[in-house]
Structure formats: structure tokens, C-alpha cells
Design a protein around this motif. Structure first.
Motif, PDB file in Angstrom:
ATOM      1  N   LEU A 153       0.810  -1.375   0.146  1.00  0.00           N
ATOM      2  CA  LEU A 153       0.004  -0.136   0.030  1.00  0.00           C
ATOM      3  C   LEU A 153       0.939   1.355   0.180  1.00  0.00           C
ATOM      4  N   GLY A 154       0.603   2.311  -0.655  1.00  0.00           N
ATOM      5  CA  GLY A 154       1.037   3.577  -0.892  1.00  0.00           C
ATOM      6  C   GLY A 154       0.521   4.610  -0.128  1.00  0.00           C
ATOM      7  N   ARG A 155       0.445   5.803  -0.720  1.00  0.00           N
ATOM      8  CA  ARG A 155      -0.159   6.890  -0.109  1.00  0.00           C
ATOM      9  C   ARG A 155      -1.537   6.773  -0.085  1.00  0.00           C
ATOM     10  N   VAL A 156      -2.243   7.843   0.696  1.00  0.00           N
ATOM     11  CA  VAL A 156      -3.540   7.848   0.765  1.00  0.00           C
ATOM     12  C   VAL A 156      -3.977   8.356  -0.413  1.00  0.00           C
ATOM     13  N   ASP A 157      -4.906   7.443  -1.193  1.00  0.00           N
ATOM     14  CA  ASP A 157      -5.401   8.001  -2.512  1.00  0.00           C
ATOM     15  C   ASP A 157      -6.356   9.381  -2.332  1.00  0.00           C
ATOM     16  N   HIS A 158      -7.285   8.821  -1.590  1.00  0.00           N
ATOM     17  CA  HIS A 158      -8.430   9.872  -1.263  1.00  0.00           C
ATOM     18  C   HIS A 158      -9.264   9.554   0.188  1.00  0.00           C
ATOM     19  N   ILE A 159      -9.766  10.565   0.694  1.00  0.00           N
ATOM     20  CA  ILE A 159     -10.631  10.601   1.627  1.00  0.00           C
ATOM     21  C   ILE A 159     -11.907  10.929   1.564  1.00  0.00           C
ATOM     22  N   ALA A 160     -13.060   9.888   1.791  1.00  0.00           N
ATOM     23  CA  ALA A 160     -14.187  10.092   1.477  1.00  0.00           C
ATOM     24  C   ALA A 160     -14.908  10.629   2.763  1.00  0.00           C
ATOM     25  N   ILE A 161     -15.736  11.576   2.557  1.00  0.00           N
ATOM     26  CA  ILE A 161     -16.384  12.079   3.786  1.00  0.00           C
ATOM     27  C   ILE A 161     -17.914  11.907   3.410  1.00  0.00           C
ATOM     28  N   ALA A 162     -18.842  11.448   4.637  1.00  0.00           N
ATOM     29  CA  ALA A 162     -20.332  11.572   4.644  1.00  0.00           C
ATOM     30  C   ALA A 162     -20.742  12.857   5.224  1.00  0.00           C
ATOM     31  N   ALA A 163     -21.156  13.799   4.538  1.00  0.00           N
ATOM     32  CA  ALA A 163     -21.423  14.975   5.248  1.00  0.00           C
ATOM     33  C   ALA A 163     -23.032  14.978   5.500  1.00  0.00           C
ATOM     34  N   PRO A 164     -23.366  15.442   6.568  1.00  0.00           N
ATOM     35  CA  PRO A 164     -24.755  15.822   6.849  1.00  0.00           C
ATOM     36  C   PRO A 164     -25.407  16.899   5.847  1.00  0.00           C
ATOM     37  N   ILE A 165     -26.445  16.749   5.352  1.00  0.00           N
ATOM     38  CA  ILE A 165     -26.992  17.601   4.153  1.00  0.00           C
ATOM     39  C   ILE A 165     -26.800  19.127   4.522  1.00  0.00           C
ATOM     40  N   GLU A 166     -26.816  19.311   5.988  1.00  0.00           N
ATOM     41  CA  GLU A 166     -26.723  20.803   6.342  1.00  0.00           C
ATOM     42  C   GLU A 166     -25.184  21.210   6.039  1.00  0.00           C
ATOM     43  N   SER A 167     -24.287  20.323   6.023  1.00  0.00           N
ATOM     44  CA  SER A 167     -22.935  20.845   6.001  1.00  0.00           C
ATOM     45  C   SER A 167     -22.163  20.455   4.642  1.00  0.00           C
TER      46      SER A 167
END
Lengths: 674, 674
Positions: free
Chosen positions: A476-490
Motif C-alpha cells: 500500500l502506498g499513499r492515501v489516495d482519497h478521503i471520503a467524507i459523509a456530510a450531513p445535508i446541512e454541511s
């Protein structure tokens, strides 16, 4: 410049709105008439409250359907206006917005409209009131700002000018360059709104989907450039009708609002500094401007006088005081990702990291914090009582509580973020331990900025007792992406924060189908793609994404993707260590064969290892595999990018969400025979 | 006729969807390809499950972008189709939907498209598969169903026909009458969807806003009439893409789905029975047809043969078996409204009723139930342990748990409602007590149907020990309207239920602003307005409406409005008895004076008594006043209609919601000096 916002943009009772507006350091506000009518406070009390809060009342709005083909109705409308002038007197407001007419009773003769506005201006003048006439995009007759300006010019009264609204102009596809043809003293007011690009009834679009500058698809830096070049020096005022903002707490929304104006001011200046012609400097030019190696102070110091001959905009910028934050950080990927756990989850998470090829590389010298490492990629498990992480755990369960970015200058990055209204974060630091500059982001998690000096000084060694490396890596290499679950308000708030504070650029909005509802996704990244963030939001409360949103402003990282050079080898190795991967159905692989020409042997390996596959229009390939969820909170992804593939496998998101929805396997089981 | 539904219309995993479809008594379904791809079950297992559930697989869909300008791509697409034919063989499906092409690689020459479809049909024929070719509204070239039919005719292959989709035809404003020009044996499949009338990108409209027939704005009875007149006798199949349905539990959605088809079938027949020309029988004609005094059986018995000469539709109806429910009830207002309380709230509610001029008119002979009465208007307070009401209270707190309508034939009304998949309700009845026919509605509350005989037999006297009347009235008349706060998942469901089971007709959808979010409102009523129901829904979770929705399918009545002949007198009398009214701000009355010419004395009385005012375009007037909320759950309204005013004072809803949001007064306080 003065900064202002219309009360209609935020939620709550008028007095609460005003307090939130003052708290976010606006200079003034527009009173939306209905907010006043619905208020229990008398106009005089509202005026006094504004004064107490140090806010000016920049505009009373709107006055609708004033002009009339019929004289009797016109007289009636004059009476109606006089009542509003009375009220403005009580309130202490000296400018009123007159919208162009949308009713069937509207006058359609320009001279008649000009004459009627003149008569109103005469009456207004007696009260010391000025009229800002605005063309609504859906008006019956006067929907073009140039038409609006022609009528104002024709009426020729010192108490009558135009109000420009970016939405009404850009939603109709009008070129804003003609704003520069308007006499500067005749631009009485400026309303700014962005919006996602949509094809729909313009009234509905305006009433529900407006958003703050930087959150939508309009080129507002260009628009504002024309307005400033025309000589406007009044307030920059936000007028946003948005169903989500109407619901969200006004204290959060006003900070977003301010952030958007600050971002916009910087964008206008950046383009001018780069010597770009405003008229041709459309969105695409901005990233380069931002990525260019301009020292922080250059933006501020750019000698306006030297450029004043170049363009009217540069001249205007020389006279105006615009926001000048430190330059955006140059980001070189992720230094570490920090997980909040408790005693019950710490060991389990360690087993997952171990199966993913990370090795336990160090113990913190003073805290219950461990470092896990694979190559350059660092993961931190924080189980220190009383720490930020433990508070975060209490609120959100096991979660990613902090992310550290490698940047050219961590202190400058923090200074920039705080200039954009992000609060600085200072955790407890033991004696001799390293302090890493940090801010608290809009979702409550921490963002650290690690400078090269810090790593050069060996900050891991300072804070941690490092173990002897043993080669346990699985590629495994670097962090490819960070996925975030945002509440609709933010969701929009997060887009703006990433864009303003970090200088990331957003991509398109995508729609993905979960078996229990729709998910909207938007990725942001820097130019060299060393930082990619994918934001996801679900209106439905039943999707996997929605379940990852643990609270209104909760810890939202719902998966972390690692790059690898040979995904088949890495997945096989992880499986060998007992790591489970999400069970993608055979039907998916049958369909892959119909969709793509894939070598049969490759297809077999994909199927055998449950690796997903995507291909872009230019032949770039994306291979990726997901783990099940850790305690229902987050999961991991392994990705391999081939041939410049720049997406995230969106076409595979639905099969992944369906698989997650039915998945009940645990992440790690001891390998067989061990 | 056979009834079918596309799996994309509902939420969940494929096997759960199929179970819900079977449970709602559909005959078959369309397999949406992604549902299959995402399923953990192999195609053969899905085929077996369908057989077990007694469901036919009516269509496999969709196959996209088949034709191609380029021959190499066309060959590739043929291969792609062969793979799908393999899969259909496993599944046991014999018809596939071929969508018209939306890609830039599409063929644009009709002869070429026809030729390519012919070649595909040849291959399909070898497998016993038929192709249903459909024009998508946003296709590159073939977006008109007549064009689609022309190509099918040109190709002239027995295994190739057209698929008609009401959305793709009506969303483009195409006249459906030309459907009758299509050869009956060439209409292979029919997909039905309604949608609210909107001006927006048709692809977005289709993907997110489709709804079941009867919930939107398309004239589907007319559309279906043309299809049946053309000789189509295949399944009626629903294909609905709707963000809310994607989220809602499939068991509820499928019953709505079935209800919509049943309603649609009845509508088509009603129009034919009334002898209306289908082509001219647009929506407006339906209410009369429904209100006409046609005995229940007339609809069923209308001798098709006698009419077969009249129109092709009548002839078709003679051959087909369509749904024939009992005729809709003739409703004459509300017989009683029943409130669920507990020991802690019973007395307080009684005090409110008393202050509203109701008198305690009777005690139930065997239950802890009291009757309150003013003129013809009856309110019932139910605090009987172990009853439906007590269960309702447990779930929702103090609430309106049942409404009784006066109808011509209560038994027929229940039979109709149960034919539309509403469950019959049978409460506990004591010896000699009256049984009132009832159903449980979609929100879980009870709807009673009281026949004239029942009241004539003196059913109040049978069940209650009636007190001597004492004149305590303050001039309240009948229930003017019942306002319901629906959770977003059941708003459209409630519209359809009211329309189908009760024969009410919906009005326009309105948007109202609460200080904490948007509220959508839609009223339904019968022709003589003796029953008016206003449905409200809020996407926001912070509005007053949202707070009235106590649970997913909770008790939703959030206010009850009573008619009165002199609202000033009634409000003054109620105030005299200690009833509080919602405090409308003075600013509202100042604005009223600007908006309307109102007599100063009238304005003063409005202001003094906090009565609101509205006026419609033809001069009709509406005066109304609200109480505060009872235990945060519901409130009361007094209304006076003058001069044929037919609305609900929507323009005053925002000031009411703002006042409710800040209100903290209790409903009744003992009058001063008492």
C-alpha cells in the motif's frame, strides 16, 4: 469593503438572525420584509438592536410590482410605498429595493416606467430614501440589467439607481461585462449569489437552489470584477434563497456566508495580480493562479498603482480594501490519519491495520497513542483518556478524528484557515513534545498542517518511541482519497471550506443510487492530486452514507482509500492475513464482460479477488476493492490507477453500496490454519 | 388487466422488492438491470423466486444505446445484447426494453436504425425473445413515440414492437391521441408514470420526480384511454423514479403503487361510462363523473356491447377486465373528531373544548369516552384503557386518532376503501353498542363512515348517556378543514388515498416559509367543500410542521379549523372564557393596511382580536384566528369565509408559523376575575 447579508438567507426569528450576522462580523444586513412583518419586535426596536450590534441596515427589501399600466393602480402603489417609507423611518433604513414588475398589471412602456419611478424617487428624496431598481430574471418586461439601467438613466433622478444581482444576471446567461457601462454612482447596491448550474424554471431555481459564492457554478469572481471595475464601492451583500440554509442553524450559516465573501474577494484580487483580463479569466484560470508559487505577501503587496493603468479593475483594487489572507498551502498529501478508539475497539482496529500491511511502528512517549506505518503512510490510533480523540469517540464512536496534511508552511496554512473563520485548535502537548499547527474543521474534526521542517526534525522520533522496522508491507502506498459523509446541512459548507482554506478545486456533482436512496457526491482535489477529498451526502436517512453521519456535525470520514501498484497482489496478501473484502456479486462480473473488452484472465482475477473495475473515455483504468465496515462506521479501499484515470469509480458506487447494505461479515478473521 | 411494476420504483434488495410486489398482489414485474447486477442471487435463483411468488417477469430493462452510426460499434453492441439474452434465458424473461439512443455515437438515419433493430430482432427471435423499443424524452434522435413507431414499422419484424411510456410522451407535451394509430399487436409494453408539472431539464425531472398515477399533474386516464383504444391488452406497468420512493419501505410503496393503478383503471372506465370523448375528457371532467349519482353497480354493469359502436375505447373496455370498486362515498362533512388523551391531558383538553364553546354532552355507557358538542359538531375525548385510542396515545401523545365522515352509505364507503388496499378497522364494541364501518388510513389513524340511518337511529343515544343541553355555544359551526402534517415519505401516499378512497380532488401544491424551513401544502376537497383536508409536509426537521409529525407514520392532524358566522364575536367569546389566541405581531397589521384597502374600524378589530385576513382575486374574504398548540401537538383555528373565498389563507401561513415557533403561552388560562 463593507460586507452585508440579507436576512432571508438564514433561519430563525429576526433578532436571532441579526445576532448571528453580527457574530460572523458582517458590517450590515438587508432586512427582508417578511422577517420584519413576522417579528414580534417593532421596527424601532429592530433599528435599536441593529445599532447595539454595530450593524447598519443597508437595504429594505423587496418592494414588488410598483409600476402600473393603469394610473389608479399606480396611485395606489404610491400610497403603498409611502407606508413602507414610514416604516423605514422607524427602522432607520435609507435604501429600498424596487423589483421589476412580474404582474400582469405591469407597465410595459419604458418611458411610463421611468416616469413612475421618477415620481417615487421624488417622494423618497423628501424622506432621505434612495431607490435601488433591480431587474428580476423572471420579470414580465424588465428582466435584463441593461434594460433596467436604461430606465434608470431615462428617469435621471439622484435618488434612483440600479441594484445588481448576480443570480438575476447570470441565470439568464447575460454577459456581465456591460456592467462596466453603468455610471459608477448609479450602482446603488450589489447582491451576490451563486447557484449550481441547472436547467429549470428560473423562479424555482432562484427560490430554492441559490448558494454562497464558491459553492455553485457561476463565475462570480469575473462578475464581481466587472462590478468593481465599474467603480462600485458599496457593500458586497449576499442574498441567498436556499432550502437547506432556511433550515440550518443561523450561527453556522453566517460563518459560511462570510467565508464565501472572503473567498470571492481573494479570487478577484488573484486574477488581477496575475494580470489576467477579467473578461476572459473564467473559472479554469483560477487554480493555476492559486497554485503559482506566489509568496503570501505578494497578494497584499502587489503595487496597485503600478497596475492602475492596466485595467479598470486593477485601478479599482488599488482604491478598495479587499480581504488579503495568507496564500493557500502547497499540499503534498497526507502526513498521517488519526483514529479515535476506546479500549473495546483499539485492538480490533490494530488487527485491521496489521492485515492491511501496516506495522506497529511506535508508542507515544506520554499518551496512549500508537503509530502504524507502511512506507510513508502513517496511521495513528489515539486512545488517550481526556484527549480530544476521547471526546470525539464519546460523540461519534470509533472514527477518524484528525487528518494531517504535509504542507510547505504549516503556520501560514493555519493563519489562512483562521482568516477564513476556522477556529485554531490547540491540543494538550506534553513537555518537549511537538506542537503541530491545526484548526478545527466544519465537521468538528481536526486538520493538522505538517511543515517539512517538522518531519526533518524527526517529529515522530520526538513524540514516539519508535520500534525497529520489520517488513510487513503488502504494497500500500499513499492515501489516495478521503471520503467524507456530510450531513445535508454541511455539504455545501464543506465544499467551501475545502476550497477557501485549502485551495482545493471541486469537480462535478454526481448522483449515485444506494438501494435505500439517492446519494450526491462531489470530489475536490489539488492540482497534483496529492490530496483528494470526496464529499458524499444523502437526503435519505436509510442509506449507508446516512448511517455514517453520526450526528449533525459529526465525524464524517466514511472511508479511506490507499493507493497500490499491484492491487491483485495487495488484495491477495491482505486476504492471506485474514482481511475480509466486500463480497461483490458474480452478476457484476458477468455485466463487466458485457460492458468492456477485458482479457478473460484479468476478469477471472477481478472476480476471484472481488476487485472492481472502471475505465474512462481515454482508456485510463481504475481497479479497486473495499473492506466491510469497521463497527458500522468506516471502511477501507485499495485502489490502483492506470493510465491517468482521474475519477473514483462512481459507476461502481451503487454495487458497493448494495453490498455494504447487506454485508454482515467482520473485517478481520484469523487466517485459516493459523 | 395484468398489473406490473418496475423494481427500480421501490427500495431495497431485489428479493425484498419482489416479496413486497407479490404482497401488494401485482401479477408481474420489470427487472431493472442494476437491481439484478447488485443482487447476490444468480439470475436462475431470481427466476425461481419469481415463480415461487407467483410473479411473471414481464420485462428486462433497460438496454441502452444499441444502434450506432459506426458498424464496428454496432457489432460490439450486438455482442453486448447476446450476453443479456443469455442472462434473460437464465432468468426466464422473454421481453427486453431497448431505449432509443442518447449517446453521441447514435445512428441518426432511420433506415439504419431500423436495419440494426431488425438484425437484433432476428437474433432475439432465435431465443424466443421480443424487443420493446422505446423513445426516451431526452434521446439524441428518436424522442417522439411516433418516430419510434415509424422505425418499428419500417423494420417490420414480428419480434420488434414499441414500448410506450407516459412520462416520455407527456413530459414532451406530445399529444397521446396518435397512439391509436399504432397497430395494436405492435404495442408490446406499456409503462405508466405520473409527475408534478414542472419546468426543468426533462432527464432530471424523470429521474427524481416521477410519481404514481393520481399523484402528479399528467392526465393519465386520458393517456391510458388512448392506449386501450389502440387495442393494447398487455400489462399496465409502473416505472417510477422518485427520490422519496427510493428511500421509503417497499412494503408501503407497493400498496400505493397498486392503489394508483386501481384508481387509474376506474378513472378510464368512469369517463367511458359517462360517454365522454376520451380525447376531450381532460382532468376537470372527472369530479363531475365521480360526484354524479351513479349507483355503485352501474359502473360495473354498463353494457359494453351497447357502447361498442360509440368509441374504440368503449369497445376495448368491453373486452378487458378492469378494476370495478364500489362508487365513492357522497360525503356530507364530519360527524365527529376523536382525540386520544391520557389522565394527564384529558381535563386540559376538556377545558379547551369548553372555552371553544363546546359543552360536555354525554358520557359513553361502557368506556371512558366523553362527547363534546356545539350545534352539529361533535368532538370525542377517548381515554379508555386498552382501546385503539390509548395505543395511539402511547405512540403519539395527545392527538386526533379518528375522524368520522357523514356519508350516504358507510358500508359501501368501507368496501371501496378496502378495495383500494386500506385495511378494515374493527374496534372493541360493547354489548348493544353501535358498530361504525371504518378503515385504518395510511397514517395509522382511523376513518369512520357514518351513514344517515345510523344517526337517524340515534347512535349517540345508544352509546352515550346524553346530558341536557345547556347553551354554551360561541357560534362555531362545522369543521371547515382538517390540516395534516405528513412525513415526507407519506405525503404523496396521503394524496392518493384521499383521492382514490374518498373521491376528493387535489388542488395546487403551495410553498410556505416557516422560519426554520420550507413547507409544502396541498389541499383536497369534495365538490361541495363539506370536506376539506390540507396536507402539509416539511423536508426540514426544524419546522413546526415537522415537530407535529411524531413518527414515520404518525398521527398527523396538526390543526382543526371550525367555521363561524361572526369570527369577531366567536373569538371575543372564547377569549372571555380564557382561551388564548396566537399573538400575531402588530407589524402584520401595519402591512395589511399597505396591502389592502380595509375599513379602519375592521382593521382595528382584526388587530385587537389578533384575527388574520386574506382576500382573493374576486373579492372573497377569509378571516381566521389560531390558538396556541395543545401540548406541542395540535391547535385549533376559527375561520369565517365571505363571498365564496375558497382557500386557506396561505399568505398568512408564514406569519402563523413564525408566531407558533416563538409561542410559549398555554392554551387556556382561567379568565381574570373568575
Amino acid at each position: 469593503m463593507r460586507r452585508s447579508i440579507a436576512t432571508v438567507s438564514i433561519s430563525g426569528a429576526l433578532e436571532d438572525k441579526m445576532e448571528s450576522i453580527a457574530r460572523a462580523r458582517f458590517d450590515g444586513f438587508e432586512v427582508f420584509e417578511n422577517d420584519l412583518i413576522h417579528s414580534a419586535l417593532a421596527p424601532r426596536q429592530i433599528g435599536a438592536l441593529a445599532a447595539d450590534l454595530g450593524l447598519s441596515i443597508d437595504l429594505y427589501q423587496p418592494f414588488r410590482d410598483f409600476d402600473a399600466a393603469d394610473d389608479r393602480l399606480f396611485r395606489r402603489n404610491l400610497d403603498r410605498a409611502e407606508r413602507k417609507f414610514d416604516l423605514m423611518g422607524e427602522l432607520g433604513a435609507t435604501m429600498i429595493l424596487i423589483c421589476s414588475n412580474v404582474s400582469p398589471t405591469a407597465a410595459t412602456d419604458d418611458a411610463q416606467i421611468a416616469g413612475q419611478l421618477y415620481e417615487l424617487a421624488e417622494r423618497a428624496a423628501k424622506r432621505g430614501i434612495r431607490l435601488a431598481y433591480e431587474s428580476l430574471a423572471w420579470a414580465r418586461h424588465v428582466w435584463d440589467y441593461r434594460h433596467c439601467w436604461n430606465i434608470v438613466r431615462q428617469a435621471d433622478h439622484p435618488h434612483l439607481g440600479v441594484c445588481l444581482d448576480s443570480f438575476h444576471i447570470l441565470s439568464r446567461g447575460l454577459d456581465p461585462k456591460h456592467i462596466e457601462d453603468i455610471a459608477s454612482e448609479k450602482i446603488f447596491f450589489l447582491q451576490l449569489a451563486d447557484a449550481p448550474l441547472m436547467t429549470m424554471d428560473v423562479l424555482q431555481w432562484s427560490r430554492h437552489y441559490r448558494c454562497f459564492p464558491g459553492q455553485g457554478g457561476f463565475d462570480l469572481p469575473k462578475f464581481l470584477g466587472h462590478v468593481l471595475a465599474a467603480g462600485y464601492a458599496g457593500p458586497l451583500s449576499l442574498e441567498i434563497f436556499n432550502d437547506v440554509f432556511r433550515e440550518a442553524p443561523s450561527r453556522d450559516t453566517t460563518h459560511d456566508a462570510m467565508r464565501s465573501l472572503l473567498w470571492l474577494e481573494e479570487q478577484v484580487k488573484l486574477r488581477a495580480v496575475e494580470g489576467l483580463d477579467v473578461a476572459s479569466a473564467i473559472g479554469a484560470a483560477a487554480p493555476e493562479a492559486r497554485e503559482a508559487d506566489v509568496p503570501a505577501d505578494a497578494v497584499v503587496a502587489a503595487p496597485a498603482a503600478a497596475r492602475s493603468q492596466a485595467t479598470p479593475l486593477a485601478a479599482a483594487l488599488g482604491r478598495l480594501e479587499l480581504f488579503s489572507p495568507p496564500a493557500p498551502p502547497r499540499i503534498d498529501g497526507t502526513a498521517f490519519v488519526e483514529f479515535a478508539v476506546d479500549d473495546g475497539t483499539e485492538a480490533a482496529l490494530g488487527r485491521v491495520f496489521s492485515a492491511l500491511g501496516f506495522e506497529r511502528a511506535g508508542e507515544h512517549r506520554s499518551k496512549r497513542v500508537t503509530l502504524w506505518r507502511q512506507g510513508d503512510t502513517n496511521l495513528v490510533i489515539n486512545n488517550e483518556p481526556g484527549s480530544f480523540a476521547s471526546e470525539f469517540f464519546r460523540q461519534h464512536g470509533p472514527s477518524i478524528c484528525a487528518i494531517a496534511l504535509r504542507t510547505d508552511d504549516g503556520q501560514r496554512a493555519v493563519n489562512r484557515a483562521t482568516a477564513f473563520h476556522l477556529p485554531r485548535f490547540e491540543g494538550r502537548v506534553g513537555p518537549h513534545e511537538t506542537t503541530i499547527p491545526a484548526v478545527r474543521t466544519v465537521d468538528g474534526s481536526i486538520l493538522y498542517f505538517v511543515s517539512p521542517e517538522l518531519e526533518a526534525r524527526g517529529f515522530w522520533d520526538i513524540d514516539f518511541r519508535l520500534a525497529e522496522p520489520a517488513n510487513r508491507a503488502i504494497g500500500l502506498g499513499r492515501v489516495d482519497h478521503i471520503a467524507i459523509a456530510a450531513p445535508i446541512e454541511s455539504f455545501d459548507s464543506a465544499v467551501l471550506f475545502q476550497r477557501a482554506a485549502l485551495g482545493l478545486e471541486p469537480g462535478d456533482s454526481l448522483e449515485l443510487t444506494d438501494p435505500y436512496g439517492m446519494v450526491r457526491s462531489r470530489a475536490l482535489s489539488n492540482a497534483d492530486r496529492s490530496l483528494r477529498v470526496a464529499l458524499n451526502v444523502s437526503q435519505s436517512r436509510s442509506t449507508v452514507i446516512a448511517r455514517s453521519v453520526s450526528s449533525m456535525h459529526g465525524a464524517g470520514v466514511h472511508h479511506l482509500a490507499f493507493d497500490c501498484a499491484d492491487i491483485f497482489a495487495s488484495v491477495a496478501a491482505a486476504r492471506g492475513r485474514g482481511l475480509a473484502f466486500l463480497d461483490i456479486p458474480d452478476n457484476y462480473y458477468d455485466d463487466l464482460a458485457a460492458r468492456f473488452d477485458i482479457d478473460a484472465a484479468v476478469l477471472d482475477r477481478l472476480r476471484m479477488l472481488r476487485v472492481l473495475y472502471d475505465r474512462d473515455a481515454s482508456g485510463g483504468e481504475f481497479l479497486h476493492a473495499y473492506t466491510p465496515m469497521f463497527e458500522g462506521r468506516f471502511f477501507f479501499e485499495l485502489v490502483q490507477r492506470i493510465g491517468g484515470y482521474d475519477g473514483y469509480g462512481a459507476s461502481n458506487a451503487p454495487v458497493r453500496m448494495a453490498a455494504l447494505a447487506r454485508d454482515t461479515t467482520s473485517l478481520v478473521t484469523p487466517p485459516r490454519g493459523v
